[in-house]
Design a protein around this motif. Structure first.
Motif, PDB file in Angstrom:
ATOM      1  N   ALA A 181      54.895  74.072  -0.148  1.00 46.42           N
ATOM      2  CA  ALA A 181      56.163  74.905  -0.420  1.00 46.42           C
ATOM      3  C   ALA A 181      57.207  73.864  -0.863  1.00 46.42           C
ATOM      4  O   ALA A 181      57.903  74.425  -1.661  1.00 46.42           O
ATOM      5  CB  ALA A 181      56.608  75.390   1.063  1.00 46.42           C
ATOM      6  N   SER A 182      57.221  72.635  -0.582  1.00 47.84           N
ATOM      7  CA  SER A 182      58.296  71.755  -0.886  1.00 47.84           C
ATOM      8  C   SER A 182      57.994  71.627  -2.460  1.00 47.84           C
ATOM      9  O   SER A 182      59.001  71.446  -3.372  1.00 47.84           O
ATOM     10  CB  SER A 182      58.089  70.578  -0.326  1.00 47.84           C
ATOM     11  OG  SER A 182      58.473  70.650   1.120  1.00 47.84           O
ATOM     12  N   ASP A 187      61.288  73.995  -1.008  1.00 42.29           N
ATOM     13  CA  ASP A 187      61.612  74.794   0.222  1.00 42.29           C
ATOM     14  C   ASP A 187      60.653  74.759   1.218  1.00 42.29           C
ATOM     15  O   ASP A 187      59.840  75.557   1.190  1.00 42.29           O
ATOM     16  CB  ASP A 187      62.068  76.305   0.254  1.00 42.29           C
ATOM     17  CG  ASP A 187      62.848  76.615   1.339  1.00 42.29           C
ATOM     18  OD1 ASP A 187      62.991  76.112   2.312  1.00 42.29           O
ATOM     19  OD2 ASP A 187      63.226  78.069   1.264  1.00 42.29           O
ATOM     20  N   SER A 188      60.411  73.657   2.172  1.00 43.09           N
ATOM     21  CA  SER A 188      59.307  73.533   3.220  1.00 43.09           C
ATOM     22  C   SER A 188      59.478  74.600   4.139  1.00 43.09           C
ATOM     23  O   SER A 188      58.456  74.941   4.652  1.00 43.09           O
ATOM     24  CB  SER A 188      59.709  72.049   3.735  1.00 43.09           C
ATOM     25  OG  SER A 188      60.781  72.081   4.465  1.00 43.09           O
ATOM     26  N   SER A 189      60.642  75.208   4.365  1.00 45.24           N
ATOM     27  CA  SER A 189      60.618  76.316   5.254  1.00 45.24           C
ATOM     28  C   SER A 189      59.933  77.535   4.909  1.00 45.24           C
ATOM     29  O   SER A 189      59.521  78.653   5.838  1.00 45.24           O
ATOM     30  CB  SER A 189      62.268  76.852   5.324  1.00 45.24           C
ATOM     31  OG  SER A 189      62.693  77.498   4.308  1.00 45.24           O
ATOM     32  N   ARG A 190      59.432  77.677   3.654  1.00 47.14           N
ATOM     33  CA  ARG A 190      58.462  78.862   3.282  1.00 47.14           C
ATOM     34  C   ARG A 190      56.917  78.406   3.314  1.00 47.14           C
ATOM     35  O   ARG A 190      56.110  78.883   2.883  1.00 47.14           O
ATOM     36  CB  ARG A 190      58.745  79.056   1.750  1.00 47.14           C
ATOM     37  CG  ARG A 190      60.292  79.698   1.551  1.00 47.14           C
ATOM     38  CD  ARG A 190      60.482  79.699   0.007  1.00 47.14           C
ATOM     39  NE  ARG A 190      59.506  80.678  -0.621  1.00 47.14           N
ATOM     40  CZ  ARG A 190      59.569  81.160  -1.840  1.00 47.14           C
ATOM     41  NH1 ARG A 190      60.640  80.728  -2.810  1.00 47.14           N
ATOM     42  NH2 ARG A 190      58.907  82.152  -2.191  1.00 47.14           N
ATOM     43  N   ALA A 191      56.737  77.349   4.364  1.00 48.36           N
ATOM     44  CA  ALA A 191      55.418  76.963   4.697  1.00 48.36           C
ATOM     45  C   ALA A 191      54.480  78.090   5.286  1.00 48.36           C
ATOM     46  O   ALA A 191      53.316  78.310   4.819  1.00 48.36           O
ATOM     47  CB  ALA A 191      55.479  75.799   5.832  1.00 48.36           C
ATOM     48  N   GLU A 192      55.087  79.203   5.962  1.00 49.18           N
ATOM     49  CA  GLU A 192      54.154  80.385   6.378  1.00 49.18           C
ATOM     50  C   GLU A 192      53.903  81.007   5.081  1.00 49.18           C
ATOM     51  O   GLU A 192      52.497  81.510   5.139  1.00 49.18           O
ATOM     52  CB  GLU A 192      54.955  81.061   7.283  1.00 49.18           C
ATOM     53  CG  GLU A 192      54.308  82.307   7.918  1.00 49.18           C
ATOM     54  CD  GLU A 192      54.904  83.015   8.823  1.00 49.18           C
ATOM     55  OE1 GLU A 192      54.543  84.100   9.296  1.00 49.18           O
ATOM     56  OE2 GLU A 192      55.893  82.748   9.527  1.00 49.18           O
ATOM     57  N   GLU A 193      54.719  81.248   4.373  1.00 46.15           N
ATOM     58  CA  GLU A 193      54.178  81.895   2.932  1.00 46.15           C
ATOM     59  C   GLU A 193      53.207  81.198   2.097  1.00 46.15           C
ATOM     60  O   GLU A 193      52.330  81.734   1.633  1.00 46.15           O
ATOM     61  CB  GLU A 193      55.722  82.098   2.025  1.00 46.15           C
ATOM     62  CG  GLU A 193      55.336  83.132   1.007  1.00 46.15           C
ATOM     63  CD  GLU A 193      56.653  83.170  -0.094  1.00 46.15           C
ATOM     64  OE1 GLU A 193      56.518  83.750  -0.899  1.00 46.15           O
ATOM     65  OE2 GLU A 193      57.691  82.841   0.527  1.00 46.15           O
ATOM     66  N   ALA A 194      53.535  79.788   2.146  1.00 47.75           N
ATOM     67  CA  ALA A 194      52.262  79.186   1.470  1.00 47.75           C
ATOM     68  C   ALA A 194      51.233  79.302   2.118  1.00 47.75           C
ATOM     69  O   ALA A 194      50.049  79.228   1.482  1.00 47.75           O
ATOM     70  CB  ALA A 194      52.887  77.654   1.218  1.00 47.75           C
ATOM     71  N   ALA A 195      50.935  79.099   3.495  1.00 52.09           N
ATOM     72  CA  ALA A 195      49.544  79.024   3.931  1.00 52.09           C
ATOM     73  C   ALA A 195      48.751  80.311   3.690  1.00 52.09           C
ATOM     74  O   ALA A 195      47.637  80.226   3.505  1.00 52.09           O
ATOM     75  CB  ALA A 195      49.850  79.020   5.655  1.00 52.09           C
ATOM     76  N   GLU A 196      49.391  81.468   3.327  1.00 45.53           N
ATOM     77  CA  GLU A 196      48.928  82.694   3.205  1.00 45.53           C
ATOM     78  C   GLU A 196      48.416  82.597   1.531  1.00 45.53           C
ATOM     79  O   GLU A 196      47.238  83.539   1.373  1.00 45.53           O
ATOM     80  CB  GLU A 196      49.763  84.029   3.129  1.00 45.53           C
ATOM     81  CG  GLU A 196      50.246  84.009   4.958  1.00 45.53           C
ATOM     82  CD  GLU A 196      49.164  84.422   5.757  1.00 45.53           C
ATOM     83  OE1 GLU A 196      48.203  84.727   5.356  1.00 45.53           O
ATOM     84  OE2 GLU A 196      49.498  84.059   6.996  1.00 45.53           O
ATOM     85  N   ILE A 197      48.710  81.966   0.813  1.00 52.78           N
ATOM     86  CA  ILE A 197      48.230  81.924  -0.545  1.00 52.78           C
ATOM     87  C   ILE A 197      47.214  80.490  -0.812  1.00 52.78           C
ATOM     88  O   ILE A 197      46.845  80.487  -1.862  1.00 52.78           O
ATOM     89  CB  ILE A 197      49.287  81.945  -1.663  1.00 52.78           C
ATOM     90  CG1 ILE A 197      50.304  80.947  -1.544  1.00 52.78           C
ATOM     91  CG2 ILE A 197      50.125  83.188  -1.343  1.00 52.78           C
ATOM     92  CD1 ILE A 197      51.287  80.838  -2.826  1.00 52.78           C
ATOM     93  N   MET A 198      47.274  79.885   0.136  1.00 48.71           N
ATOM     94  CA  MET A 198      46.686  78.477  -0.232  1.00 48.71           C
ATOM     95  C   MET A 198      45.008  78.427   0.002  1.00 48.71           C
ATOM     96  O   MET A 198      44.156  77.755  -0.462  1.00 48.71           O
ATOM     97  CB  MET A 198      47.069  77.283   0.595  1.00 48.71           C
ATOM     98  CG  MET A 198      48.473  76.966   0.235  1.00 48.71           C
ATOM     99  SD  MET A 198      48.998  75.627   1.410  1.00 48.71           S
ATOM    100  CE  MET A 198      47.962  74.239   1.075  1.00 48.71           C
ATOM    101  N   LYS A 199      44.766  79.785   0.709  1.00 47.93           N
ATOM    102  CA  LYS A 199      43.045  79.837   0.775  1.00 47.93           C
ATOM    103  C   LYS A 199      42.504  78.488   1.710  1.00 47.93           C
ATOM    104  O   LYS A 199      41.751  77.859   1.261  1.00 47.93           O
ATOM    105  CB  LYS A 199      42.447  80.025  -0.359  1.00 47.93           C
ATOM    106  CG  LYS A 199      42.816  81.173  -1.206  1.00 47.93           C
ATOM    107  CD  LYS A 199      42.675  82.450  -0.671  1.00 47.93           C
ATOM    108  CE  LYS A 199      43.056  83.837  -1.419  1.00 47.93           C
ATOM    109  NZ  LYS A 199      42.865  84.952  -0.757  1.00 47.93           N
TER     110      LYS A 199
END
Length: 263
Positions: A181-182, A187-199
């Protein structure tokens, strides 16, 4: 297996402090474990443990990235982030396994390699790269199992294997969701969103054919207990190694080569 949790939920489970550590898995799965220390260049690294053991009377080399439960244990193991001497120690043990024709079993649970200046000064990148190169040519069977986190080169440094397995609630990715996300959104606060697209979950990676097996951690709605989980892993290891140990060195190396070429 059917995915019932979100990727972010699985990230949280993979990072739980009460997950079984590599040493606990080793204690429950193997017999007569003798730990070996040091890389013969600089020193020892508590973040990587390894040695010789028996798997149902079969001599094996077993290596694991170790995290702690308490603050003191985590400081001693650098929170599961190995330094160059840890990777060099692991390679020393794997080359020893090859010399004595022992299968290699790796347990991986790391947020990534230690990124301090002193690690760079001692050749972190070279140590990881050398592991990748040398593991690709080892003439004995290698099975790597992700038991929690598996991020970046710090994880793949022990994962150039004939088979890669994941516990149901483990993750494997190029970097952490926070780092992703960073870089992508600043923006590291979007880590939850990142997790969903990282497979990065075991389900995603099995579907993508990046890994060979998911080890269940649940039975219905209930978590499988530690002893049963360890017993299941032991049974799977015995079954797979009974096959891999019949292969020639040439076949093991070729299969490992083709496994990674397909990506």
């Amino acid at each position: 297996m059917v995915k019932t949790k979100s990727a972010n939920d699985i990230v949280k489970l993979a990072r739980q402090a009460d997950r079984l550590t590599s040493l606990e898995f080793i204690d429950m799965i193997f017999d007569s474990f003798v730990e070996l220390h040091g890389d013969r260049y600089y020193g020892d690294d508590g973040a990587i443990v390894g040695g010789i053991a028996y798997l149902d009377s079969m001599p094996v080399t077993v290596i694991g990235i170790q995290k702690g439960r308490t603050l003191e244990e985590n400081i001693a193991t650098n929170f599961g982030s190995p330094s160059p001497e840890g990777y060099r120690k692991s390679l020393r043990l794997m080359k020893q396994a090859e010399k004595f024709n022992r299968p290699i079993i790796n347990f991986i649970n790391t947020p990534g390699a230690f990124c301090g200046i002193e690690a760079e000064e001692r050749g972190e990148g070279e140590a990881i790269a050398n592991n990748l190169y040398e593991m690709s040519q080892l003439s004995v069977p290698i099975i790597s199992i992700f038991t929690g986190e598996g991020s970046s080169g710090g994880a793949i440094a022990l994962a150039v294997a004939n088979e890669v397995w994941m516990l149901e609630h483990s993750i494997y990715s190029i970097l952490s969701p926070e780092g992703f996300a960073s870089i992508l959104w600043k923006d590291s606060s979007r880590a939850e969103e990142a997790a969903e697209i990282m497979k990065l979950t075991s389900y995603d990676l099995k579907e993508l054919d990046v890994t060979e097996k998911i080890i269940p951690e649940t039975k219905g709605e209930e978590l499988i207990g530690p002893e049963e989980l360890a017993g299941n892993i032991k049974a799977e290891l015995i079954e797979k190694l009974s096959e891999l140990t019949t292969w020639s060195a040439e076949k093991l190396i070729e299969q490992r080569y083709e496994r990674f070429r397909k990506f």
